[in-house]
Design a protein around this motif. Structure first.
Motif, PDB file in Angstrom:
ATOM      1  N   VAL A   1       0.863  -1.195   0.000  1.00 58.60           N
ATOM      2  CA  VAL A   1       0.000   0.000   0.000  1.00 58.60           C
ATOM      3  C   VAL A   1       0.893   1.236   0.000  1.00 58.60           C
ATOM      4  CG1 VAL A   1      -2.050  -1.014   1.059  1.00 58.60           C
ATOM      5  CG2 VAL A   1      -0.255  -0.062   2.523  1.00 58.60           C
TER       6      VAL A   1
ATOM      7  N   ALA B   1      -1.902  -6.716   3.086  1.00 55.67           N
ATOM      8  CA  ALA B   1      -1.545  -5.464   2.394  1.00 55.67           C
ATOM      9  C   ALA B   1      -0.735  -5.768   1.139  1.00 55.67           C
ATOM     10  CB  ALA B   1      -0.751  -4.552   3.329  1.00 55.67           C
TER      11      ALA B   1
ATOM     12  N   ILE C   1      -5.510  -0.704   4.577  1.00 60.18           N
ATOM     13  CA  ILE C   1      -6.274  -1.607   3.703  1.00 60.18           C
ATOM     14  C   ILE C   1      -7.744  -1.190   3.690  1.00 60.18           C
ATOM     15  CG2 ILE C   1      -7.084  -3.985   3.389  1.00 60.18           C
ATOM     16  CD1 ILE C   1      -4.451  -4.927   4.684  1.00 60.18           C
TER      17      ILE C   1
END
Ligand code: TXA
Ligand code: MG
Length: 328
Positions: A169, A287, A319
């Motif tokens: 991410v 993630a 997330i």
């Protein structure tokens, strides 16, 4: 072209062109941050609105000092603890940082990414790299070189392949308010708990219901609709099952629905239509898989997508933030 040749990447960048680069978070679409032509190319290739500023990447705190007018003590402490790593700081820019790069803002977003290939590349360059995530504006961020090639390949002469991104991410973004207090503008790869251990309790301001701010957000990662797959996506809380389960005939339901789930599959949907983010229930693993699985979900032969929210702790917060925006 996809490859691992740093010299080729450097030559394209020195010529003012753009290159796909790996980072620990997601792949970036990089260009010389101090060169207007290169920055304009980034915006054009991504189809990104000019009001959405770019993050500038370098490989050392000294180089960052050359880009910003001021590094407040708390920013320096965050920098020393978290860099290289998935944290971006918003700091007052020096005059030579182009207005195009910062979309006219007086601050510039800076970070030192934690990826060996890209750190070596940055070290070899005598300019920093502006790099937004290497996806078309509003779509899911890329976490492999192939994702970049699939969507932007015909417009990017070279994509440096550093393998799948280990965090998965985007970086956490921190800015400073008028009183100099740190504010989180985007939840990301550096967990809030880790940051608060350094700064004390942090204000998190990652979305705005004010339509004017939505048009000109402080950090447009804040735009409500973002990271979106192309099919309709509905969120499920832990333990919740899709509403259509029970209202549609079982077989019709099963074949029309795809699901992204945290650690175990949902009843009533074929296993082939479900992607499990982390069978062990590990948010770090979840993630890492998030964006690649969202892409796969989008290609399933179904009409309706569901995604299960994950535990709201550590990277789970980032997330859930991405899932909410993907569903908006
Ligand atoms: O992990 C990451 O941060 C990745 C990798 C490639 O480094 N980059 C990334 O860039 O996520 P991008 O462009 O997708 O997101 C950058 C975010 C945008 O929401 C932008 O609005 C915000 O940073 N931003 C950049 N400069 C800013 C500034 N001066 N003030 C407020 N927000 C800023
Ligand atoms: Mg992005």
């Amino acid at each position: 072209m996809i490859g691992t040749d740093l010299t080729i990447a450097r030559q394209w960048l020195e010529a003012g062109n753009v290159v796909g680069i790996p980072t620990e978070t997601v792949y970036g679409l990089a260009g010389n941050a101090l060169n207007d032509e290169a920055v304009l190319t980034i915006f054009r290739v991504k189809n990104r609105p000019a009001f959405d500023p770019l993050i500038v990447h370098t490989d050392s705190l000294d180089k960052i000092r050359g880009l910003v007018r001021d590094l407040p003590p708390v920013a320096e402490q965050l920098a020393r603890t978290c860099w290289p790593g998935p944290l971006t700081l918003l700091l007052p820019k020096r005059d030579h940082v182009p207005d195009l790069t910062t979309s006219g803002l007086d601050t510039v977003a800076v970070r030192i990414p934690d990826h060996p290939l890209t750190l070596a590349l940055l070290k070899s360059l005598d300019f920093p790299l502006a790099a937004p995530s290497a996806n078309p504006f509003g779509y899911i961020s890329p976490t492999t070189a192939q994702h970049v090639a699939d969507q932007l390949g015909d417009q990017v002469p070279y994509i440096l392949d550093g393998g799948p991104c280990p965090v998965g991410v985007e970086s956490t973004i921190i800015g400073f308010d008028e009183a100099g207090r740190a504010v989180v503008y985007r939840l990301g790869g550096m967990a809030l708990e880790q940051l608060e251990a350094i700064t004390g309790p942090l204000r998190v301001q990652t979305s705005s219901s004010n339509p004017q701010e939505q048009a000109h957000p402080q950090a447009p990662g804040m735009l409500t609709s973002h990271y979106a797959p192309r099919k309709p996506l509905t969120l499920l809380a832990d333990g919740e099952v899709p509403a259509a389960l029970g209202t549609l005939p079982a077989e019709q339901f099963a074949n029309s629905v795809g699901a992204l789930v945290f650690s175990s599959t949902l009843p009533g949907i074929p296993e082939a239509n479900q992607l499990v983010l982390s069978p062990n229930g590990d948010v770090l693993e979840a993630a890492r898989h998030l964006f690649a699985y969202l892409r796969r979900l989008d290609t399933l032969p179904v009409t309706q997508l569901y995604a299960q929210l994950v535990p709201d702790e550590g990277l789970g917060r980032a997330i859930n933030d991405r899932l909410r925006r993907a569903a908006a």
